[in-house]
Design a protein around this motif. Structure first.
Motif, PDB file in Angstrom:
ATOM      1  N   MET A   1      26.111  58.733  41.586  1.00 11.00           N
ATOM      2  CA  MET A   1      26.281  58.243  42.954  1.00 11.00           C
ATOM      3  C   MET A   1      27.315  59.071  43.713  1.00 11.00           C
ATOM      4  SD  MET A   1      26.371  54.145  42.209  1.00 11.00           S
ATOM      5  CE  MET A   1      25.233  53.422  41.030  1.00 11.00           C
ATOM      6  N   LEU A   2      28.435  59.384  43.051  1.00 11.37           N
ATOM      7  CA  LEU A   2      29.459  60.199  43.697  1.00 11.37           C
ATOM      8  C   LEU A   2      28.913  61.573  44.074  1.00 11.37           C
ATOM      9  CD1 LEU A   2      32.912  59.807  41.881  1.00 11.37           C
ATOM     10  CD2 LEU A   2      32.324  59.145  44.218  1.00 11.37           C
ATOM     11  N   ASP A   3      28.197  62.193  43.153  1.00 11.22           N
ATOM     12  CA  ASP A   3      27.646  63.518  43.425  1.00 11.22           C
ATOM     13  C   ASP A   3      26.653  63.481  44.585  1.00 11.22           C
ATOM     14  OD1 ASP A   3      29.154  64.602  41.432  1.00 11.22           O
ATOM     15  OD2 ASP A   3      27.514  64.829  39.987  1.00 11.22           O
ATOM     16  N   LEU A   4      25.864  62.427  44.648  1.00 10.50           N
ATOM     17  CA  LEU A   4      24.886  62.295  45.727  1.00 10.50           C
ATOM     18  C   LEU A   4      25.580  62.145  47.078  1.00 10.50           C
ATOM     19  CD1 LEU A   4      21.945  61.944  46.688  1.00 10.50           C
ATOM     20  CD2 LEU A   4      22.162  59.499  46.158  1.00 10.50           C
ATOM     21  N   HIS A   5      26.549  61.239  47.166  1.00 12.38           N
ATOM     22  CA  HIS A   5      27.204  60.971  48.452  1.00 12.38           C
ATOM     23  C   HIS A   5      28.110  62.121  48.887  1.00 12.38           C
ATOM     24  CE1 HIS A   5      25.444  57.112  48.392  1.00 12.38           C
ATOM     25  NE2 HIS A   5      26.260  56.559  47.505  1.00 12.38           N
ATOM     26  N   ALA A   6      28.826  62.715  47.926  1.00 12.56           N
ATOM     27  CA  ALA A   6      29.729  63.815  48.273  1.00 12.56           C
ATOM     28  C   ALA A   6      28.977  65.129  48.435  1.00 12.56           C
ATOM     29  CB  ALA A   6      30.815  63.956  47.213  1.00 12.56           C
ATOM     30  N   GLY A   7      27.947  65.327  47.616  1.00 11.93           N
ATOM     31  CA  GLY A   7      27.245  66.599  47.630  1.00 11.93           C
ATOM     32  C   GLY A   7      26.144  66.709  48.657  1.00 11.93           C
ATOM     33  N   GLU A   8      25.485  65.591  48.975  1.00 14.83           N
ATOM     34  CA  GLU A   8      24.346  65.631  49.884  1.00 14.83           C
ATOM     35  C   GLU A   8      24.529  64.812  51.158  1.00 14.83           C
ATOM     36  OE1 GLU A   8      20.479  65.097  48.129  1.00 14.83           O
ATOM     37  OE2 GLU A   8      21.209  65.671  46.131  1.00 14.83           O
ATOM     38  N   HIS A   9      25.325  63.775  51.103  1.00 16.26           N
ATOM     39  CA  HIS A   9      25.428  62.860  52.238  1.00 16.26           C
ATOM     40  C   HIS A   9      26.655  63.096  53.109  1.00 16.26           C
ATOM     41  CE1 HIS A   9      22.692  59.820  49.922  1.00 16.26           C
ATOM     42  NE2 HIS A   9      22.005  60.781  50.513  1.00 16.26           N
ATOM     43  N   GLY A  10      27.485  64.051  52.743  1.00 16.45           N
ATOM     44  CA  GLY A  10      28.584  64.425  53.629  1.00 16.45           C
ATOM     45  C   GLY A  10      29.824  63.563  53.550  1.00 16.45           C
ATOM     46  N   TYR A  11      29.971  62.767  52.475  1.00 13.04           N
ATOM     47  CA  TYR A  11      31.180  61.963  52.306  1.00 13.04           C
ATOM     48  C   TYR A  11      32.213  62.760  51.513  1.00 13.04           C
ATOM     49  CZ  TYR A  11      28.665  57.846  53.937  1.00 13.04           C
ATOM     50  OH  TYR A  11      27.951  56.943  54.702  1.00 13.04           O
ATOM     51  N   GLN A  12      33.456  62.635  51.886  1.00 13.26           N
ATOM     52  CA  GLN A  12      34.536  63.294  51.159  1.00 13.26           C
ATOM     53  C   GLN A  12      34.970  62.408  50.000  1.00 13.26           C
ATOM     54  OE1 GLN A  12      38.316  63.744  53.203  1.00 13.26           O
ATOM     55  NE2 GLN A  12      38.786  65.602  52.075  1.00 13.26           N
ATOM     56  N   GLU A  13      34.927  62.950  48.799  1.00 13.31           N
ATOM     57  CA  GLU A  13      35.355  62.174  47.635  1.00 13.31           C
ATOM     58  C   GLU A  13      36.867  61.983  47.662  1.00 13.31           C
ATOM     59  OE1 GLU A  13      35.206  62.269  42.733  1.00 13.31           O
ATOM     60  OE2 GLU A  13      34.019  63.711  43.900  1.00 13.31           O
ATOM     61  N   VAL A  14      37.289  60.763  47.348  1.00 12.47           N
ATOM     62  CA  VAL A  14      38.707  60.403  47.410  1.00 12.47           C
ATOM     63  C   VAL A  14      39.104  59.670  46.132  1.00 12.47           C
ATOM     64  CG1 VAL A  14      40.454  59.024  48.628  1.00 12.47           C
ATOM     65  CG2 VAL A  14      38.667  60.207  49.927  1.00 12.47           C
ATOM     66  N   VAL A  15      40.267  60.001  45.610  1.00 11.48           N
ATOM     67  CA  VAL A  15      40.907  59.184  44.582  1.00 11.48           C
ATOM     68  C   VAL A  15      42.068  58.480  45.268  1.00 11.48           C
ATOM     69  CG1 VAL A  15      42.167  59.150  42.413  1.00 11.48           C
ATOM     70  CG2 VAL A  15      40.226  60.701  42.699  1.00 11.48           C
ATOM     71  N   ALA A  16      41.989  57.175  45.358  1.00 10.36           N
ATOM     72  CA  ALA A  16      42.967  56.400  46.131  1.00 10.36           C
ATOM     73  C   ALA A  16      43.590  55.316  45.248  1.00 10.36           C
ATOM     74  CB  ALA A  16      42.286  55.759  47.344  1.00 10.36           C
ATOM     75  N   PRO A  17      44.721  54.749  45.663  1.00  9.69           N
ATOM     76  CA  PRO A  17      45.347  53.682  44.871  1.00  9.69           C
ATOM     77  C   PRO A  17      44.430  52.468  44.732  1.00  9.69           C
ATOM     78  CG  PRO A  17      46.872  54.525  46.527  1.00  9.69           C
ATOM     79  CD  PRO A  17      45.535  55.113  46.843  1.00  9.69           C
ATOM     80  N   ILE A  18      44.485  51.844  43.575  1.00 13.06           N
ATOM     81  CA  ILE A  18      43.767  50.577  43.393  1.00 13.06           C
ATOM     82  C   ILE A  18      44.739  49.396  43.424  1.00 13.06           C
ATOM     83  CG2 ILE A  18      41.864  51.644  42.146  1.00 13.06           C
ATOM     84  CD1 ILE A  18      43.065  50.550  39.550  1.00 13.06           C
ATOM     85  N   LEU A  19      46.020  49.687  43.580  1.00 14.11           N
ATOM     86  CA  LEU A  19      47.042  48.690  43.872  1.00 14.11           C
ATOM     87  C   LEU A  19      47.519  48.934  45.295  1.00 14.11           C
ATOM     88  CD1 LEU A  19      49.172  48.704  40.605  1.00 14.11           C
ATOM     89  CD2 LEU A  19      47.940  46.739  41.513  1.00 14.11           C
ATOM     90  N   VAL A  20      47.479  47.911  46.146  1.00 12.94           N
ATOM     91  CA  VAL A  20      47.812  48.112  47.550  1.00 12.94           C
ATOM     92  C   VAL A  20      48.775  47.030  48.041  1.00 12.94           C
ATOM     93  CG1 VAL A  20      45.620  49.251  48.061  1.00 12.94           C
ATOM     94  CG2 VAL A  20      45.797  46.769  48.328  1.00 12.94           C
ATOM     95  N   LYS A  21      49.399  47.310  49.173  1.00 20.62           N
ATOM     96  CA  LYS A  21      50.364  46.386  49.774  1.00 20.62           C
ATOM     97  C   LYS A  21      49.654  45.366  50.675  1.00 20.62           C
ATOM     98  CE  LYS A  21      52.900  49.643  51.659  1.00 20.62           C
ATOM     99  NZ  LYS A  21      54.023  50.325  52.357  1.00 20.62           N
ATOM    100  N   ASP A  22      50.412  44.362  51.085  1.00 18.92           N
ATOM    101  CA  ASP A  22      49.882  43.327  51.974  1.00 18.92           C
ATOM    102  C   ASP A  22      49.246  43.920  53.224  1.00 18.92           C
ATOM    103  OD1 ASP A  22      50.933  41.517  50.198  1.00 18.92           O
ATOM    104  OD2 ASP A  22      52.410  40.662  51.561  1.00 18.92           O
ATOM    105  N   GLU A  23      49.926  44.927  53.807  1.00 21.00           N
ATOM    106  CA  GLU A  23      49.450  45.486  55.069  1.00 21.00           C
ATOM    107  C   GLU A  23      48.064  46.098  54.937  1.00 21.00           C
ATOM    108  OE1 GLU A  23      52.606  45.546  53.590  1.00 21.00           O
ATOM    109  OE2 GLU A  23      53.523  47.270  54.601  1.00 21.00           O
TER     110      GLU A  23
END
Length: 427
Positions: free
Chosen positions: A182-204
């Motif tokens: 799925m990542l390869d399809l969306h990043a490679g063909e659909h124009g989405y930028q792959e991101v590694v982001a925090p899975i712990l987040v603040k209230d805001e």
């Protein structure tokens, strides 16, 4: 969050939208709070003006030798200062009440969204693929996985409790393969930028996407005040919080594969067998940040990107538009994609793609500049599953099951499986 000026000018439209969602009427209360706030601000401004005038009078009185007048005005200024301080505290109280009430109001559905109380009023848009005709009794995914010796709920229960699963061997690899595909399809063909982001987040961050304050019980809260993400929509959308973008840089498209965590509050007794409703699961998310004029077209595009995952995997599905009573809190319009599960003999949700307008942007302070315009506009945000990995694993197991208990690996996944074509019981 809705624009208070829009609510002030359109209280009947707000109440009609809330009624369509099955929510209580709130326009009168919001307008009352707004009037109270504006009236109080006017009172504070008047006090400040009088304080400024009085300060000048003190100087004039002293210059003219009128000590009594100077003392009287000094006393008045002291009283005004105390009144302003008290009024500022009242202002904070009114603002907090207003913000809290606005934060709990759902988004206004688009006019084209079907009106209805629940899922019974959802409307099917299209159906793709024909469910396979089996010449043997079909099994549900947990029966297949357990028979293979590769899916274990008892072990998971001893480790973490209910609504968890342990996957092993080629079944664990199959889940990993789905996410990578799925990542390869969306990043490679659909124009989405792959991101590694925090899975712990603040209230805001949770507030920005509309998960707080209304849905706090649906998420897991850590002892240090953070939240485990219910979906990577939260960190991906917040990538633009408190920023002003250039229209020329839009749209921004992000995708991420992350574990997601949900308490499943209120789901007792629902989908207790198997992996359909878990506390922890993997999902590939898509998020788009657009201008106000292009968000609806982006919604159609995003939905097509999610559908393409299922097309490549050869999984039958249908796409429905959710009615007002079934759509999410922050959405203006939502398409659900439901995959065919032969073990249940029904379609089940595997992706939800929503356009939110400027609802989340107002909560995050995310804007963009248009060439020639002095005032920045709020961006529009969209989010969609591209798709839920665990549910996709379920769909593959059930749609590709064989009479001997083995599972055929879809062709699109074989490069990710080291060329493996069939998952069978070892030995």
């Amino acid at each position: 969050m809705l624009d208070i000026k829009w609510i002030r000018d359109n209280p009947d439209r707000l109440d009609a939208a809330l009624a369509a969602r099955g929510a209580e009427s709130l326009a009168a209360e919001i307008v009352r709070l707004d009037e109270e706030r504006r009236g109080h601000l006017k009172h504070l401004q008047d006090l400040q003006s009088r304080r400024n005038e009085a300060s000048k009078e003190i100087g004039k009185a002293k210059a003219s030798g009128d000590a009594a007048r100077a003392e009287a005005v000094i006393a008045e200024v002291a009283a005004i200062k105390a009144a302003i301080q008290e009024g500022e505290e009242t202002e904070r109280r009114i603002d907090a009440a207003m913000t809290d009430r606005l934060a709990r109001i759902p988004n206004v559905p688009l006019d084209e969204v079907p009106i209805g109380p629940d899922e019974t009023a959802n409307v099917e848009v299209r159906r793709v693929g024909t469910p396979r005709a089996f010449d043997f009794p079909v099994k549900e995914h947990f029966e297949i996985g357990e028979a293979l010796g590769l899916m274990d709920f008892e072990q998971a229960g001893r480790i973490a409790g209910s609504r968890f699963a342990v996957l092993k061997g080629p079944l664990a690899r199959l889940e990993r393969a789905l996410g990578q595909f799925m990542l390869d399809l969306h990043a490679g063909e659909h124009g989405y930028q792959e991101v590694v982001a925090p899975i712990l987040v603040k209230d805001e961050a949770m507030f920005g996407t509309g998960n707080l304050p209304k849905f706090a019980e649906d998420a897991f809260h850590t002892t240090d005040g953070r939240w485990l993400i219910p979906t990577s929509e939260v960190p991906l959308t917040n990538l633009v919080r408190e920023s002003t973008l250039d229209e020329a840089d839009l749209p921004l498209r992000f995708t991420a594969l992350t574990p997601c965590f949900r308490s499943e509050a209120g789901s007792a007794g629902r989908d207790t067998r198997g992996m359909l409703r878990q506390h922890q699961f993997y999902k590939v998310e898509m998020v788009s940040i657009t201008s106000q004029e292009t968000s609806l077209a982006e919604h159609e595009r995003m939905t097509a990107c999610a559908e393409e995952v299922l097309k490549r995997l050869g999984l039958p599905f249908r796409t429905i538009v959710l009615c007002t009573g079934d759509m999410g809190f922050g959405s203006r319009k939502t398409y659900d994609i439901e995959v065919w599960l032969p073990g249940q003999d029904t379609y089940r949700e595997i992706s939800s793609c929503s356009v939110c307008g400027d609802f989340q942007a107002r909560r995050m302070g995310a804007r963009y500049k248009v060439a020639g315009d002095k005032q920045a506009r709020f961006v529009h945000t969209l989010n969609g599953s591209g798709v839920a990995v665990g549910r996709c694993l379920i769909a593959v197991l059930e749609n590709y099951q064989n009479a001997d208990g083995s599972v055929t690996v879809p062709e699109a996944l074989r490069p990710y499986m080291g060329g493996l074509t069939t998952i069978a019981k070892a030995g």
